[in-house]
Write an enzyme that holds these catalytic residues in place. Structure first.
Site, PDB file in Angstrom:
ATOM      1  N   ARG A 148       0.808  -1.224   0.000  1.00 29.90           N
ATOM      2  CA  ARG A 148       0.000   0.000   0.000  1.00 29.90           C
ATOM      3  C   ARG A 148       0.845   1.279   0.000  1.00 29.90           C
ATOM      4  O   ARG A 148       0.359   2.353   0.331  1.00 29.90           O
ATOM      5  CB  ARG A 148      -0.968   0.018   1.196  1.00 29.90           C
ATOM      6  CG  ARG A 148      -2.023  -1.095   1.167  1.00 29.90           C
ATOM      7  CD  ARG A 148      -2.850  -1.012  -0.112  1.00 29.90           C
ATOM      8  NE  ARG A 148      -3.977  -1.926  -0.125  1.00 29.90           N
ATOM      9  CZ  ARG A 148      -3.971  -3.145  -0.646  1.00 29.90           C
ATOM     10  NH1 ARG A 148      -2.850  -3.614  -1.190  1.00 29.90           N
ATOM     11  NH2 ARG A 148      -5.038  -3.883  -0.662  1.00 29.90           N
ATOM     12  N   LEU A 149       2.097   1.170  -0.378  1.00 31.57           N
ATOM     13  CA  LEU A 149       2.950   2.354  -0.508  1.00 31.57           C
ATOM     14  C   LEU A 149       2.840   2.862  -1.947  1.00 31.57           C
ATOM     15  O   LEU A 149       3.778   2.766  -2.742  1.00 31.57           O
ATOM     16  CB  LEU A 149       4.398   2.011  -0.140  1.00 31.57           C
ATOM     17  CG  LEU A 149       4.611   1.523   1.297  1.00 31.57           C
ATOM     18  CD1 LEU A 149       6.083   1.246   1.569  1.00 31.57           C
ATOM     19  CD2 LEU A 149       4.084   2.562   2.296  1.00 31.57           C
TER      20      LEU A 149
END
Length: 212
Positions: free
Chosen positions: A190-191
């Site tokens: 989720r970066l």
């Protein structure tokens, strides 16, 4: 229904500022061509968000028909709900969601009608069925049944059977003129990579990285 177990993994290598064109319209064209090359379904489909005087947001999908460094153009009925909201508040947002590429593009800006000449040019290029459809549908109004639409379509088809379909005065294009354009690339854990192009006071575009 609990959907917390639905989790997708993003597999792209990410996005760096050095990989971006300094012009957001050219960067959009690069990504749009990627979507075309991947043969995505309706790559020109975009969500259009508007807000009228009641401050209740409304969103729907429309089709991008042209774009250049002036902005992004779509066509619709000028008596529709979206048109009424645009009249009340000439600001809007667009969202292109290309999930197969793990990409999104968000555009925010002002919105206004394009010239009648440009709208006419596009109308004349449409298939005859689409031209007739513009006359048949009083967009966003309540109707009793689909059969009523089909009946009106047949009436228009017969009425204009032997000639060209006239250009409806209540139909045409809008252009969204961006002040902000964000490019979103999915990332592992989720970066995600997010880059925002924003116009400064001198009218030049500045690029900033945003937290995911």
């Amino acid at each position: 229904m609990d959907l917390t177990h639905l989790r997708g993994k993003y597999t792209t290598k990410g996005l760096e500022e050095k990989d971006l064109n300094t012009n957001p319209f050219k960067q959009f064209e690069i990504w749009f061509n990627d979507a075309l090359n991947e043969k995505l379904c309706e790559p020109n489909a975009m969500s259009l968000a508007t807000v009228g005087k009641d401050m209740m947001p409304s969103i729907r999908t429309v089709l991008l028909k042209t774009f250049d460094e002036d902005g992004f153009v779509f066509f619709t009925n000028y008596k529709s709900k979206k048109a009424q909201q645009i009249e009340e508040n000439p600001k809007s947002a667009l969202l292109f969601s290309w999930l197969e590429l793990e990409r999104q593009i968000k555009i925010e800006g002002s919105i206004e009608k394009i010239s009648k000449t440009k709208s006419l040019k596009y109308f004349l290029a449409r298939p005859k069925g689409s031209q007739l459809g513009a006359w048949v549908s009083h967009q966003s109004e309540v109707i009793s049944s689909r059969s009523l639409l089909e009946q009106k379509f047949d009436e228009m088809k017969n009425k204009f059977a032997s000639g060209e379909v006239p250009f409806p005065s209540f139909w045409g294009g809008y252009i969204v003129k961006p002040i902000r354009v964000e490019f979103w690339q999915g990332g592992q854990d989720r970066l995600h990579d997010r880059f925002l192009y924003e116009k400064n006071e001198s009218g030049k575009w500045e690029i900033s990285r945003l937290a995911p």
